[in-house]
Design a protein around this motif. Sequence first.
Motif: not given
Length: 666
Positions: A473-479
């Motif tokens: 998925a590559g870079w995934q945003r997680v907040d």
Amino acid sequence: MKRFALRLTRDKADTLLLLVAALMVLAPHAAHLPLWISALTGVTLLWRAALTWLGKRLPPVWLLVPIALAAMASVYLTYRTLLGRDAGVAMLVLLLAFKLLEIHAKRDLFVLVFLSFFVLLTSFLYSQTIPSALWVALTLVVLLTAQQSFQYTGAVPPLRRRLRSAAMLCLLAAPLAALLFIGFPRIQGPLWGLPGDALGGKTGLSDSMAPGTLSSLAQSDEPAFRVRFFGAVPAQQQLYWRSIVLGDYDGRTWTRVPRKRGLQRLEIAIQARGQPLRYETTLEASNTRWLALLELAAPGVQLPGQRLRDTDEMEWHTVDPVTQRLRFHASAYLDFALQAGEQPQHMARWLELPAGVNPRTLALAQQLRAAQPNAGAQQLSNAVLARFRTQGYSYTLEPPLLGRDAVDDFLFGSKAGFCEHYAGAYVVLMRAMGVAARVVTGYQGGELNPVDGYLTVRQSDAHAWAEIWTPQAGWQRVDPTAAVAPERVQRNLARALPPPSGFGLAPLLELQNDPGSWLAQLRYNYAALNNSWNQWVLDYNPDKQRSFLEELGATFGNARSALAALLVAALVALWRWRQQQRPTDALDGLYAAFCRQQARRGVARLPAEGPHSYAARLRAAPGSAAQHAARDQFLHLYGGLKYGAGGTESRSASLATLKNLLPLCR
């Protein structure tokens, strides 16, 4: 009241009015000047007012010169220079205050007034808002009134009439000023060119992050930028404005990963899905280089007058700091994959952790990893987020101080933090479990104004989140903050924080945050007005002027010729109007003033009514015997001068008598 008026002679009244004007000129500078300068200026004004009221002589030169020299030396010691905006304005303020103690002739009054005009303009170097402009306009009226007051050689009109005359002067000048503003060739740059130290107090996102960095910035309500979307506005939880990627960690502070010389840049692999979302950004001056663009920014971003650079981490920055408001267009893909399929060895720099720091956090990571030995990055991420969600962590704008092992203190001690605490701790845990991770800072969300459709992103919307990388998925945003305070992402910062408890402000703030309340509507309308002021006044640059004049030219032909013709027509109309308003001679002027005076008392002269008939009607009007006698004498004398014969000398004396009778006829 009468005793007070008798004590206030003309000289005293004019001087006190000048002091009021000077106070209004100097008042805006108190917000940015050092306290000692504001105090010294205030003491000087009070000293001058006391001397005027008591009728005392002004201080001698031998006393003023040492005080002025000491003040100038103090300015140098405060700013370490006598040049630049702040030091220069400080000296002008002190010079204006000291000049009030050194007025010996009319020439000194003119110098003081012109210096006041200049100091008044310098307030725009600090604030160019609508309230500031209104205050300057009001001060200008009072200053012009003071200037008029000491120019009268005979009787001085009442203060109300002088104020009205000064206001009329400003109103008459306004159309000419507007035409010159629209049509006069403009130079490149802001409305007010600022010296190099003008943006010393401006703040924005930094290229480093430590506990407390963003929580301090989040207390500022200053706008960072405004956005107008060309289409539907994305949901609040989709508004992540990417700015700076941080990867180096020393145990307390996150910084950008330095690029090694000679290392070839990685090819940025982006898989974008769907159509790009186009928008226009109005960026406020921040004295920083980093842009905040909606994730994920499409290539082709351009800023007028600025050189742009991008990085492997999809950061965008200018070569020079942004020192003026800029407007540019950009596009973003909300559904994307970044660097999917990248070689794992290229991710090694996003796994590094300092040795000997945060041992309890590293032990916790090993426990989480051992509990799910075959788990992938997403499962490990969910485990960390579940801990934040269920182990009593809280979201606060005022987190406690942390020690050397900051992440340990946060995870096992305070359990209270802002977004930088959660993002930093999350990345440390993920790296300790062997997952490439990094911190991203920028802004999240924004407030949509329903009046003008602009989305305002403030410094208080500054935010930090994380990214994890997987080969698929590559870079995934997680907040991580969303696990503790989902309201922060879904709505805004004010909704995520507990309401204030002091002074009964909670209901008022709740009313302000309710979009349907009258207070919120008032705030929206003011924000829209302020945005229009920024767009059409402060940002009226050569490009916007050219575009406006081209549109005007398409309608009326040559735009500048049309403006010139309009200006000439306005001046001719103004001249003719003034000629119609101006009496033909002094006698008619006095009679017109008498008629206006009586009309205000409710006895207006009829259109074809002569002075004798008017006098008969005035005798039946209310008034004292002295007033009736003065009116009869005035009209009798006027009738004789207007319709009778008399020499030049007798006419001059009679005009003086009429002028003296006029105040008695009220």
